[in-house]
Enzyme design. Structure first.
Site, PDB file in Angstrom:
ATOM      1  N   HIS A   1       0.225  -0.550  -8.161  1.00  0.00           N
ATOM      2  CA  HIS A   1       0.302  -0.411  -6.699  1.00  0.00           C
ATOM      3  C   HIS A   1       0.897   0.945  -6.325  1.00  0.00           C
ATOM      4  CE1 HIS A   1      -1.044  -4.440  -6.396  1.00  0.00           C
ATOM      5  NE2 HIS A   1       0.084  -5.003  -6.772  1.00  0.00           N
TER       6      HIS A   1
ATOM      7  N   ASP B   1      -9.044  -2.152  -4.575  1.00  0.00           N
ATOM      8  CA  ASP B   1      -8.867  -3.200  -5.582  1.00  0.00           C
ATOM      9  C   ASP B   1      -8.752  -2.604  -6.988  1.00  0.00           C
ATOM     10  OD1 ASP B   1      -8.611  -5.729  -6.560  1.00  0.00           O
ATOM     11  OD2 ASP B   1     -10.727  -6.261  -6.384  1.00  0.00           O
TER      12      ASP B   1
ATOM     13  N   LEU C   1      -7.560  11.605  13.206  1.00  0.00           N
ATOM     14  CA  LEU C   1      -7.931  10.407  12.440  1.00  0.00           C
ATOM     15  C   LEU C   1      -6.983   9.246  12.753  1.00  0.00           C
ATOM     16  CD1 LEU C   1      -9.419   9.140   9.839  1.00  0.00           C
ATOM     17  CD2 LEU C   1      -7.416   9.904   8.607  1.00  0.00           C
TER      18      LEU C   1
HETATM   19  C1  FPP Z   1      -5.498  -5.135  -4.919  1.00  0.00           C
HETATM   20  O1  FPP Z   1      -5.419  -4.854  -6.290  1.00  0.00           O
HETATM   21  C2  FPP Z   1      -4.515  -4.349  -4.205  1.00  0.00           C
HETATM   22  C3  FPP Z   1      -3.569  -4.823  -3.377  1.00  0.00           C
HETATM   23  C4  FPP Z   1      -3.423  -6.251  -3.058  1.00  0.00           C
HETATM   24  C5  FPP Z   1      -2.595  -3.939  -2.765  1.00  0.00           C
HETATM   25  C6  FPP Z   1      -3.158  -2.640  -2.308  1.00  0.00           C
HETATM   26  C7  FPP Z   1      -2.066  -1.730  -1.978  1.00  0.00           C
HETATM   27  C8  FPP Z   1      -2.074  -0.420  -2.277  1.00  0.00           C
HETATM   28  C9  FPP Z   1      -3.183   0.285  -2.923  1.00  0.00           C
HETATM   29  C10 FPP Z   1      -0.962   0.432  -1.884  1.00  0.00           C
HETATM   30  C11 FPP Z   1      -0.878   0.404  -0.386  1.00  0.00           C
HETATM   31  C12 FPP Z   1      -0.259   1.544   0.110  1.00  0.00           C
HETATM   32  C13 FPP Z   1       0.310   1.622   1.312  1.00  0.00           C
HETATM   33  C14 FPP Z   1       0.633   2.937   1.790  1.00  0.00           C
HETATM   34  C15 FPP Z   1       0.630   0.456   2.141  1.00  0.00           C
HETATM   35  P1  FPP Z   1      -5.008  -6.015  -7.275  1.00  0.00           P
HETATM   36  O2  FPP Z   1      -3.537  -6.003  -7.402  1.00  0.00           O
HETATM   37  O3  FPP Z   1      -5.584  -7.307  -6.798  1.00  0.00           O
HETATM   38  O4  FPP Z   1      -5.690  -5.546  -8.598  1.00  0.00           O
HETATM   39  P2  FPP Z   1      -6.289  -6.491  -9.725  1.00  0.00           P
HETATM   40  O5  FPP Z   1      -7.459  -7.203  -9.100  1.00  0.00           O
HETATM   41  O6  FPP Z   1      -6.712  -5.532 -10.783  1.00  0.00           O
HETATM   42  O7  FPP Z   1      -5.205  -7.418 -10.179  1.00  0.00           O
END
Ligand code: FPP
Length: 256
Positions: free
Chosen positions: A53, A36, A147
């Site tokens: 992201h 997050d 893994l």
């Molecule tokens: C939450 O942060 C994150 C997500 C919903 C997406 C997570 C995805 C990645 C870290 C990349 C994934 C990688 C692969 C390889 C599939 P948020 O956007 O809700 O952050 P915020 O709360 O600060 O707005």
């Protein structure tokens, strides 16, 4: 070339786990991660949310290697929830492209590391390019015994339980199952994680202290570790810090 890279990484990584980390002791078998804070990381830099992201994808690579290095057997990364469809269209489209992008650059090295890829979640609503990338990776890594890297994608804990109950109810109706057979073990067998042990450790970044519909059934006895660090800033050092703290916890599973 790949062997060279793998050797280089493993040399570097062998030295990076802190002294306090007991490699011979309690390494969690399964670590689940709520990644997050990508959006906030980007906002703080006046960048579009998707830049967060993309930066978060780099963290996935680092953390998976760090976990592999100390012998974690399963990693489950929450990449997209059943609720994330409510985000702006551009952001959803971007998130749906990330698995392909990640796998196009990382799959060879993951195979080299004997990593097995799995997808946990509902396949129905995913765009075909996303699903195909994941299914191909699953197929190519099916026999790998290292893994296991699970991407929770279009995943919702409640949705998973509803789907399990729906199948169970149909089987009861068809006379295949007797309602008296219902127990925790049977329900577990109908979840996406039917052949995966429950997480020992849950990590959530960005200071939020909640589960956000992640692995609701499986986290019943999981140790939880929260940090204010935003996911793109999360490093292998933070990961090892979580493991060290986990090693200091006494797990009682309701006993004394
Ligand atoms: C939450 O942060 C994150 C997500 C919903 C997406 C997570 C995805 C990645 C870290 C990349 C994934 C990688 C692969 C390889 C599939 P948020 O956007 O809700 O952050 P915020 O709360 O600060 O707005």
């Amino acid at each position: 070339m790949l062997e060279h890279l793998a050797r280089k990484w493993s040399r570097k990584e062998k030295n990076s786990a802190p002294e306090e980390l007991d490699r011979s002791g309690k390494i969690p078998k399964h670590v689940a991660v709520i990644m997050d804070g990508n959006g906030r990381w980007a906002n703080m830099r006046n960048l579009p949310r998707v830049a967060g992201h993309r930066a978060g994808m780099k963290t996935v690579k680092d953390v998976v290697k760090a976990a592999d290095e100390i012998g974690v057997r399963y990693m489950t990364m929450y990449a997209f929830s059943t609720e994330n469809w409510k985000r702006p269209r551009d952001e959803v489209d971007f998130l749906m492209k990330l698995p392909q992008e990640f796998l196009s650059t990382e799959l060879d090295e993951l195979i080299e590391r004997n990593v097995r890829i799995r997808m946990l979640g509902s396949k129905d609503e995913l765009p075909s390019h996303t699903l195909n990338a994941l299914l191909t990776a699953e197929e190519k890594t099916r026999e790998n015994s290292g893994l296991q890297l699970n991407f929770a994608l279009n995943y919702g804990g409640r949705d998973e339980i509803v789907k399990a109950f729906s199948t169970l109810a149909q089987q009861v109706k068809a006379g295949v199952l007797d309602p008296q057979d219902l127990d925790e073990e049977l329900i577990s067998r109908y979840l996406y994680t039917s052949d995966i042990p429950d997480p020992d450790l849950l990590i959530r970044t960005s200071g939020e202290i909640r589960l956000s519909n992640f692995m609701l059934w499986q986290l019943a006895y999981t140790e939880m570790w929260f940090t204010d660090v935003l996911w793109p800033d999360f490093s292998r050092e933070h990961f090892y810090q979580a493991i060290v703290e986990y090693q200091g916890r006494a797990r009682r599973y309701g006993a004394v």
